[in-house]
Design an enzyme around this catalytic site. Structure first.
Site, mmCIF file in Angstrom:
data_model
loop_
_atom_site.group_PDB
_atom_site.id
_atom_site.type_symbol
_atom_site.label_atom_id
_atom_site.label_comp_id
_atom_site.label_asym_id
_atom_site.label_seq_id
_atom_site.Cartn_x
_atom_site.Cartn_y
_atom_site.Cartn_z
ATOM 1 N N HIS A 245 -16.896 41.459 78.418
ATOM 2 C CA HIS A 245 -16.058 42.673 78.470
ATOM 3 C C HIS A 245 -16.840 43.935 78.822
ATOM 4 C CE1 HIS A 245 -12.453 40.639 77.138
ATOM 5 N NE2 HIS A 245 -13.098 40.152 76.091
ATOM 6 N N SER B 157 -11.856 35.447 77.951
ATOM 7 C CA SER B 157 -11.115 36.418 77.160
ATOM 8 C C SER B 157 -10.499 37.441 78.093
ATOM 9 C CB SER B 157 -12.062 37.103 76.168
ATOM 10 O OG SER B 157 -11.374 38.027 75.364
ATOM 11 N N GLU C 210 -8.782 43.042 82.904
ATOM 12 C CA GLU C 210 -9.978 42.276 83.285
ATOM 13 C C GLU C 210 -9.990 40.964 82.537
ATOM 14 O OE1 GLU C 210 -12.605 41.572 81.022
ATOM 15 O OE2 GLU C 210 -12.081 42.907 79.406
#
Length: 182
Positions: free
Chosen positions: A65, A113, A138
């Site tokens: 992330h 994720s 994303e």
């Protein structure tokens, strides 16, 4: 070239797209309550994927992330009956892309994720938050995905020496991963 099966198999035959470092898996799996108590419902990504298509783009593929660390790109993202299916390629020209490939081949890393904003949600009888409509920002390769079923299913790669990794490095990574297993 070899195909390395990692994570949990999806039960779906996936086509092979790019040469070295291509992968496929599920970034989100429907009807699974994740570690945050969220459950993504089928159709939750439809509007957002339509927005991405209109822009002629796909969400970025990131490392853990971190917006400053893209590690590849997606060739395909779509909802199917299981969840959010992704196919893409690692950027093997980058150090992080090569590291991600080595960790995927070892089975030390395979989580996916999603970074998203909630547009519409509800609450299930069991208290889970039902995510009905999401804006997808994303998708990341992560160590510990909130949705345990969100995993890369396979990765295609050249032999370690072809991908710029020596046999000694791969051997050391395998020993380290084995030592970390319970």
């Amino acid at each position: 070239m070899e195909i390395f099966e990692v994570g949990r198999p999806t039960g779906r035959q996936l086509k092979r797209l790019a040469p070295d470092g291509s992968f496929a898996g599920y970034a989100s799996v429907f009807a699974v309550t994740d570690a945050q108590g969220d459950r993504v419902l089928p159709g939750a990504f439809a509007a957002s994927l339509g927005d991405w298509r209109r822009r002629k783009a796909l969400p970025p593929f990131l490392w853990q992330h971190d917006m400053a660390e893209p590690i590849g790109r997606f060739d395909r993202i779509e909802e199917d009956a299981t969840g959010l299916l992704v196919e893409g390629r690692l950027a093997l020209e980058t150090a992080r892309g090569r590291e991600a490939l080595a960790l995927l081949r070892l089975g030390a890393l395979d989580g996916l994720s999603i970074g998203y904003s909630t547009v519409a949600a509800g609450v299930a009888g069991d208290g889970a938050r039902l995510l009905k409509t999401l804006t997808l920002h994303e998708i990341s390769l992560v160590t510990l995905p909130a949705n345990e079923a969100a995993r890369i299913a396979w990765v295609k790669a050249a032999r370690p020496d072809e991908a710029g990794l020596s046999q000694a490095i791969v051997s050391n990574l395998r020993r380290a991963a084995a030592a970390l297993r319970p």
